[in-house]
Motif scaffolding. Sequence first.
Motif, PDB file in Angstrom:
ATOM      1  N   ASN A 165       0.546  -1.047   0.247  1.00  0.00           N
ATOM      2  CA  ASN A 165       0.233   0.003  -0.335  1.00  0.00           C
ATOM      3  C   ASN A 165       0.718   0.742   0.218  1.00  0.00           C
ATOM      4  O   ASN A 165       1.786   1.430   0.715  1.00  0.00           O
ATOM      5  CB  ASN A 165      -1.339  -0.104   1.090  1.00  0.00           C
ATOM      6  CG  ASN A 165      -1.688  -1.655   1.597  1.00  0.00           C
ATOM      7  OD1 ASN A 165      -2.718  -1.156   0.670  1.00  0.00           O
ATOM      8  ND2 ASN A 165      -2.144  -1.856   1.860  1.00  0.00           N
ATOM      9  N   SER A 167       0.467   5.934  -0.087  1.00  0.00           N
ATOM     10  CA  SER A 167      -0.819   6.670   0.783  1.00  0.00           C
ATOM     11  C   SER A 167      -2.050   6.799  -0.326  1.00  0.00           C
ATOM     12  O   SER A 167      -3.176   7.009   0.346  1.00  0.00           O
ATOM     13  CB  SER A 167      -0.326   7.998  -0.001  1.00  0.00           C
ATOM     14  OG  SER A 167      -0.049   8.392  -1.203  1.00  0.00           O
ATOM     15  N   GLN A 168      -2.322   6.536  -1.154  1.00  0.00           N
ATOM     16  CA  GLN A 168      -3.369   6.164  -2.535  1.00  0.00           C
ATOM     17  C   GLN A 168      -3.725   5.205  -2.023  1.00  0.00           C
ATOM     18  O   GLN A 168      -4.929   4.907  -2.721  1.00  0.00           O
ATOM     19  CB  GLN A 168      -2.609   6.322  -3.597  1.00  0.00           C
ATOM     20  CG  GLN A 168      -2.222   8.186  -3.366  1.00  0.00           C
ATOM     21  CD  GLN A 168      -2.393   8.098  -5.196  1.00  0.00           C
ATOM     22  OE1 GLN A 168      -2.836   7.210  -5.653  1.00  0.00           O
ATOM     23  NE2 GLN A 168      -1.826   9.553  -5.472  1.00  0.00           N
TER      24      GLN A 168
END
Length: 692
Positions: A165, A167-168
Amino acid sequence: MNILPTSQIKWLQFIIAGVMFCFAVLACRLVYVQYFQHEYYKNLCDNNVSRTEFYAPRRGAIKDVKGNLLAITRDVRNIVINPKLLHQVDPQARSAFLTLLSSLTSVDREELVRKSCFYRPVWGGTWTPWTNENGFPKLSKEGLPIYVRSTNGIPNTNLCAVCVNDSQGQVHTPEGEPVYAQLNSKYQIITNQYVRICRNVPLENWQHLRSEIAKFPITNWPGYDKTTAPNYRALRTSVVSGEPDYRREYPNGKFMSHVLGYTKAMELKVNDNKSVQLIEGADGVERFLNDQLLGSLGWRKKIIRRDGTEITSHRGHNFDAGDGLTVVLTLDSAIQQIVEEELEKTMEEYHPLTVSCVVAEVKTGRILAYAITPDYDPNHPSLFPAETWRNRIIADLIEPGSTFKVVSLCAALNEEKYTLNTPINCSTWNAEWGKRPRESNHGDLGVLTLEGILIKSSNVGFGKLGWMLTPTVENKYIRNFGYRALTGIMLPGERSGIRDAIQPTKDKLSISRVPIGQGIAVSQLQTTMAIGAVANLGMLMRPVILDRIEDSKGNICKEEFPQPVRRVISEKAARDAIKAMRSVTLGDTDMRGTGYRADLTYHSVGGKTGTAQKAGAGGVGYLPGKYYASFVGFFPTEDPAIVMSVMVDEPKTGSTYGGVAPALTFHEIGERVARYLDIPPDKIKVAVGKVR
């Protein structure tokens, strides 16, 4: 004397017992760690500080018989990065460093970002959470939910990973596939310490890249301080490295491509996260002698610091890579150049699909030239149609046409039942033999001698000869001349028929058709060596393409010598056959032969023309208007030195007969080869402009 109260003594005993118990637990733990877990912690330590580097060997060179280089190996570098070290600096420094690296290597920056991730990425397929029997998700050592790849609804627990993962949200590939970080057997994220970003970088480019990276600023970044300074210095010294490697090159381009072949990269996996790229032969001599050319892998053990630099004082065992051996071929570049130039002229004048030629020594079987046009550049084989890679001289089995009549002639002479003067009536035909073969001139040749039916290439005459000799005798000589077995040349992809060509119980017509070169499939090389056997006074030779194999110091490791296969006919029969084949190329007599255009100015030629209609798909029927035209011959006939064959596939302009395009090409090549080899002439000048 003071005696401690009983309660204090009990407490003291309890404390001593507790201490002893702790020591016992520690001792047990020590034994467990040192003995039972010794290998685990030893491997863990080795993985942190110990590295084994593997080195690809230098592939051996290929030379012609005069020592001219045909295939060489150049030093290059493969650019490798260490993502683990790269991710020990702040994102701004990492981003700037990747931008610089992208400009120096011409690798797309987005691709560099993907390759420089500190984990080992996996994607594709269906990934599902891995749960225990109670339905709770299983976690990795880092405390992240574990996913497994499912195949047909069945989870594969041998391939585990965790979501990646940013930040988006979850990271995806450019194709939209979700990316996962692969786990090892202990469910820990596998850290990436080795990623190859580009290959085959020339040494001068690598040196320029190193000098530019050494100038990268490392002090003005948010994360830089005294404790992290070694991580930033590693950007200049250890994050990018040049892995020594080699690139195969053919300095003459297309020259001799069907003999040399080409190479391909082969990844040899040496441990869980590293592989070595080797150069492997894919075709031609490169493939056939790959084991000799390849060499042996080298390796070195080393101890590294935290920043990835080596502690040279602790360097371990070292084993140098063994260079491949040098292969020296029998081919002569000068003769090969002559052949390729003349084949190109034939392509331009007659516009055939292909033209091919083999030149060999009569007495030794050594191949001096071997060419097929169109050809390809082995440096970039993928840029050429796959059809141009095909080694047609040994891989294509075709009907030989009239060049095969020499076998029946030799059989008749060797059986001592017929002589060159034996008359054969080409006007009559027995209806019980099947359909009468058609003469090439569509006429009636009348009564000819055995020599005459070869000169005029009479289909009726040799069809009759097939019945006169019987199938058993014909099949014996076909096999003896090498037509039902591989020649044994050191090139991959050779093909040959194996069954008897004439099978009277299945096909009675084959008795009269095979002797004229129909209903049998042979290779051009088989025909070349068979005619060479006649010129060699009846001795069939194995074609030799390898002269010797040498080590790096020039010591001979293996040497090839002439290899007789068998005697196929007697010397007397061979001399009579040579006389008849010489008559085929005479053009100044009342009975002019079909191959007179092949004769040389100062050297007498013996040979045979061939014109074969192309067989249809699956060998059924024939294709109208499509022919193979060929000429096979030798010179000089007094003491044959050179045997040569020329095959023209579907000449579009001019005549389709073997006595035109192939014979003229033979003539042009023969004139130049005879001068180059300084072969003594066997013709005597009897008048101005006339040679006999």
